[in-house]
Design a protein around this motif. Structure first.
Motif, PDB file in Angstrom:
ATOM      1  N   ARG A  48       0.841  -1.208   0.000  1.00  0.00           N
ATOM      2  CA  ARG A  48       0.000   0.000   0.000  1.00  0.00           C
ATOM      3  C   ARG A  48       0.869   1.248   0.000  1.00  0.00           C
ATOM      4  N   SER A  51       2.236   1.804  -3.452  1.00  0.00           N
ATOM      5  CA  SER A  51       1.255   2.311  -4.415  1.00  0.00           C
ATOM      6  C   SER A  51       0.670   3.643  -3.954  1.00  0.00           C
ATOM      7  N   ALA A  53      -1.113   4.398  -1.561  1.00  0.00           N
ATOM      8  CA  ALA A  53      -2.425   4.375  -0.925  1.00  0.00           C
ATOM      9  C   ALA A  53      -2.279   4.724   0.550  1.00  0.00           C
ATOM     10  N   ARG A  73      -2.315  10.757  -9.035  1.00  0.00           N
ATOM     11  CA  ARG A  73      -2.900   9.409  -8.996  1.00  0.00           C
ATOM     12  C   ARG A  73      -2.886   8.757 -10.368  1.00  0.00           C
TER      13      ARG A  73
END
Lengths: 262, 342
Positions: A48, A51, A53, A73
């Motif tokens: 996560r 990426s 996130a 993003r």
């Protein structure tokens, strides 16, 4: 030229609790790296963070030298794809629709998928042997079919770096082998893959290098045959295991199951 | 592989648009005084010189605004339902069920009550309703823990409580202000299109148009948000900002709808659910189709409401609730049979 993914002093936190600290390792183009460790050690959290996130507690993740948190993003989604463990969607999307969503970061805000997008999706589904599922309602899939669908979506996303969170957990042996072969093929195209896996022997056969995580940080990292040895496995998993060389030279890990007499 | 092509979009939306046009003409022709369908077509589309002024007035001034507002309110409520369902990842979400309409109605009534005292302009009612809807949406997110992690039952309970509170507030305010006849409060609470004023059409049309366009522009993001926040992030959606725009758009539409029609329930539940079964879940098609179907559905319901009891009118909210209530129970039952929708 595709980018490498570099963890630079990354600290992984969940709910204010530090799971991993001072993590340094990289996944280079053309390479498959395995992320191995016991449950709750922070493997998914690392994916996560990679990426974007989740923000790291400290340190940063660099994609070709750029901090992933500084990319938009969309820009990041064009370069990094993640295959989650599972996905529950309460709406009856079709498998083909879900796979085509992998093209979203490549498309303008408005507009429909092109013929080439559809061809890509069909090819990914066929390669994973689930071409006949294209028109199936995703709420009616088995866990394994869902996992293959999510993998197909990530391939369609056409990233430079692929992050896979236990991509074979729900799969039978045949599909495990097929998915891992696709991961190898992906790396052979000069891209980088980071795979979380609990199947050590299969990971050893798939990965160029493995990173063995213990509580707090890296226990060992390097070639699978060097890392997956009894001493490191004891420290990482708190188990007794033996490692053998298979006839082809690759390492096979056999854990010892404690009996009542132990 | 089924995919959304231009021709599929055009076909589905074309058929729905044609149906809405037919329903609109039927609604304009239906009523106590008989106006023939050919006359209605003439009045709406062109040369009406051979039709007497009284008939023209009935179609354009009496039935026209009501039908037009029905179209707008239906489109707004249905589309808001579809957007809420995707954002909350909950097929049971609907502006009425969630209490967002209740919040809008409470604020709208407050503006109406204060407006009588402080001589506020009538346009303050939709604006206040927009604010009320926005506050209710914010509260809903806050109570449910937001980010689509909410359980269906938790959300429903929140909505029930909001609605009870809003209804109590509406009745209280109306009593204190003392200018409401009992039956008008009743109409607000059940939802109706019978007290429509022509000057409301402009504000409502602008709000609904703005809300619809925003939702349509973000319909691809809505597909990805329906998969969950993390999936959407990983597929390149700036989740926070797109969600904020979508919530603003829905609050604007719901506020406008509630300000003129009160608490019409279940349109946002019935329409998207039925359409998903027929045309699938892709919001790029689902949202415009939902807007058209919602518009047609509400005008049809209202036409039934004003004709089914000979000489007396039923509030349209009663018709939508009679259809929507059982559907809601069915959906809830099915959701529970499938287990928690996380």
């Amino acid at each position: 030229m595709t980018a490498d993914l570099r963890f630079d002093g990354v600290q992984a936190e969940v709910g204010g609790r530090t799971l991993l600290a001072g993590l340094d390792f990289a996944v280079r183009p053309g390479e498959v790296v395995g992320l191995i460790g016991r449950n709750g050690v922070g493997k998914t959290t690392l994916l996560r963070i990679a990426s974007a996130a989740l923000a790291p507690g400290a340190g940063r993740v660099l994609l070709g030298g750029e901090d992933v948190t500084t990319l938009s993003r969309r820009a990041l989604a064009r370069r990094v794809a993640l295959v989650p463990q599972d996905l529950h969607v309460p709406f009856p999307f079709r498998v083909g629709e879900l796979v085509l969503m992998g093209r979203a970061p490549h498309q303008p805000l408005l507009g429909l998928e092109s013929e080439s997008d559809v061809a890509r999706a069909r090819e990914a589904l066929d390669r994973l042997g689930i071409g006949d599922l294209a028109d199936r309602d995703i709420t009616h899939l088995s866990g394994g079919e869902r996992q293959l669908t999510l993998f197909a979506r990530a391939l369609v996303q056409d990233p430079e770096v692929l992050l896979l969170d236990e991509p074979t957990a729900f799969l039978d042996l045949k599909h495990r082998v097929e998915v891992l072969a696709e991961v190898r093929a992906f790396a052979a195209r000069g891209r980088a893959a980071l795979v979380v896996s609990h199947d050590l022997s299969l990971a050893a056969r798939t990965c160029d290098r493995v990173v063995l995580l213990g509580v707090g940080g890296i226990v060992a990292a390097g070639a699978p045959s060097e890392v997956l040895q009894p001493d490191a496995l004891r420290r990482a998993f708190d188990i007794e295991a033996e490692s053998f060389a298979a006839p082809d030279g690759q390492v096979v890990v056999v854990p010892r199951i404690p009996t009542a007499r132990d | 592989m089924t995919r959304l092509s231009r021709s599929r979009l055009a076909l589905v939306l074309g058929v729905l648009l044609a149906a809405v046009v037919v329903i609109t003409l039927v609604a304009l022709a239906t009523g106590p005084s008989n106006v023939g369908a050919p006359d209605v077509v003439k009045i709406v589309f062109g040369d009406a010189s051979d039709i007497d002024a009284a008939t023209r007035d009935i179609v354009l001034r009496v039935r026209g605004p009501r039908v037009l507002l029905g179209l707008l309110v239906g489109a707004a409520l249905a589309t808001a339902g579809a957007v809420f369902q995707a954002l909350l990842r909950n097929p049971l979400a609907d502006p009425y069920v969630l209490g967002v309409s209740g919040g809008a109605a409470l604020a709208g009534i407050s503006a109406l009550a204060l407006g009588a005292t402080f001589a506020l302009p009538t346009s303050s009612v939709p604006m206040a309703a927009f604010g009320g809807g926005l506050i209710a949406t914010g509260l809903l997110y806050w109570v449910s823990g937001g980010r689509g992690r909410s359980s269906p039952t938790g959300l429903l309970l929140t909505g029930v409580v909001f609605n009870a509170f809003a209804s109590a507030g509406i009745v209280f305010l109306a009593s204190v202000a003392g200018f409401f006849e009992g039956s008008r409060i009743f109409l607000w609470l059940i939802g109706h299109l019978s007290a429509v004023e022509i000057d409301a059409v402009g504000v409502v049309a602008a709000s609904v148009a703005l809300g619809l366009v925003t939702a349509f522009l973000l319909s691809r993001s809505l597909n990805l948000l329906a998969l969950g926040d993390e999936s959407a992030l990983h597929l390149g959606v700036p989740v926070e900002s797109h969600r904020r725009w979508l919530l603003l758009a829905t609050s604007l539409m719901v506020g406008a709808a509630v300000a003129v029609s009160g608490l019409i329930g279940f349109v946002g539940l019935i329409v998207p659910h039925t359409l998903r079964l027929v045309i699938g879940s892709d919001h790029r098609l689902l949202l415009p189709a939902t807007a058209l179907t919602g518009a047609g559905f509400l005008v049809l319901s209202d036409t039934l409401a004003r004709t089914v009891l000979d000489g007396r009118e039923l509030p349209v909210g009663a018709v939508t609730a009679i259809v929507g209530g059982p559907l809601f129970i069915y959906l809830l039952r099915r959701a529970q049979a499938r287990g928690p929708m996380t």
